[in-house]
Design a protein around this motif. Structure first.
Motif: not given
Length: 344
Positions: A92-102, A330-344
């Motif tokens: 979680a911390m690596a995927y979101r990066g230090p600017d978005r999750l501490k 529900a998995m489609d929705e979770a996948q879309a949400r997680l992919l969007q997080e990486a695009a921010r």
């Protein structure tokens, strides 16, 4: 000048394709699985996965140990490593990066937006250990005592201990920190008497060896409602689990311990057919994992797909899960949400 005829050229071409890697070409080549050092639970799990893939998937898989996930996640993110066994919180911390999750005011992981999930495995139990002949029974007893910390090369252990302490309302300021770099160094400090407590995964080879050498005791975190709330708030992704006495080496009485999930990861550009074969094998040969380590008994296929994961799944894994009927809306929705997080 050496001339190669048509048959010879075909052989050379086949070898080149096999060695071209798994990211673009159809030939799977060798799959390298990044893990923590030998003696750790993650190394044992990576070795088990490698064995099953080699025996049943028609793939050659080998384990490559590193000092910790913080050292090989950048390689996985860059596509220089094909697979990795990592815990959900580090991911979680690596995927979101230090600017978005501490967590605990820090996130020392390099940003890794290219990592993808293959399998959500079983839980890891991160136990706070003490000598069996010590007066300590719970983590609350560690106030003012010597506890291993820093873990510069194995950052997950810093979070493990931080969460264990937080469950009982303690922080690093409430203990005497014994600086170590790796999980193994921490256990050696406990065995040698340089520390009063060290964190390590339940069932790891180093834990079994230390228990045979000095006798270990698993310390209970504070598992009441307030303690569990403090744990979840301290490290998102952690949860409390009750273990029965005798569950594993060093568990001499019923205890509450910290738990979180273990992932098998890959790179987003990993060959889809290869990832499909990996996922299919680990699903259909699931029971072949169980005899290889007690921790695999909780790698049930019902756990492989879950909307609460901290990183998107790879398309090759999704294809298999759709075939098995495990991939839901529900998995489609979770996948879309997680992919969007990486695009921010």
């Amino acid at each position: 000048m050496v001339r190669i005829g048509v048959p010879g050229a075909a052989v050379v071409l086949a070898l080149l394709l096999a060695c071209a890697g798994v990211f673009a070409g159809p030939a799977p080549g060798t799959l390298t699985i990044g893990t923590n050092p030998p003696g750790t639970l993650f190394y044992a799990l990576g070795s088990g996965v490698a064995r099953v893939l080699t025996d049943y998937a028609g793939l050659r898989a080998v384990v490559q140990p590193y000092s910790g996930s913080s050292t090989f996640l950048p390689l996985l993110n860059a596509g220089e490593l094909q697979l990795g066994v990592v815990n959900a919180v580090d991911v979680a911390m690596a995927y979101r990066g230090p600017d978005r999750l501490k967590v605990g005011g820090r996130n020392p992981f390099q940003s890794a937006p290219n990592i993808r999930l293959v399998v959500r495995g079983g839980p890891l139990y991160a136990v706070q250990w003490a000598r069996r002949d010590s007066p300590f029974r719970t983590v609350a007893d560690l106030r003012g005592r010597r506890v291993t910390g820093v873990y510069s090369a194995h950052l997950a252990l810093w979070y493990n201990t931080y969460g264990n302490l937080a469950s009982c309302g303690l922080s690093w300021n409430d203990v005497q920190v014994v600086p170590v770099s790796t999980v193994g160094e921490g256990m050696r400090a406990l065995v040698a008497g340089r520390a009063d407590s060290a964190a390590y995964a339940l069932g790891a080879a180093d834990v079994q060896e230390a228990d045979a050498t000095i006798g270990l005791r698993a310390l209970s975190i504070c598992g009441d409602e307030q303690g569990q709330r403090r744990l979840r708030e301290a490290v998102p992704g952690y949860y409390a689990v009750r273990l029965k006495a005798g569950r594993s080496a060093g568990v001499v009485e019923d205890v509450w311990v910290e738990a979180y999930d273990i992932y098998l990861l890959t790179h987003k550009d990993m060959n889809e057919d290869v990832v499909y074969r990996v996922t299919k094998t680990l699903w259909e040969q699931n029971r072949k994992l169980w005899p290889l380590h007690s921790a695999f008994e909780e790698w049930a296929t019902r756990r492989y797909v879950d909307p609460g994961v901290t990183v998107p799944y790879h398309p090759g894994a999704i294809r298999l899960y759709r075939e098995k009927g495990a991939w839901t809306r529900a998995m489609d929705e979770a996948q879309a949400r997680l992919l969007q997080e990486a695009a921010r």
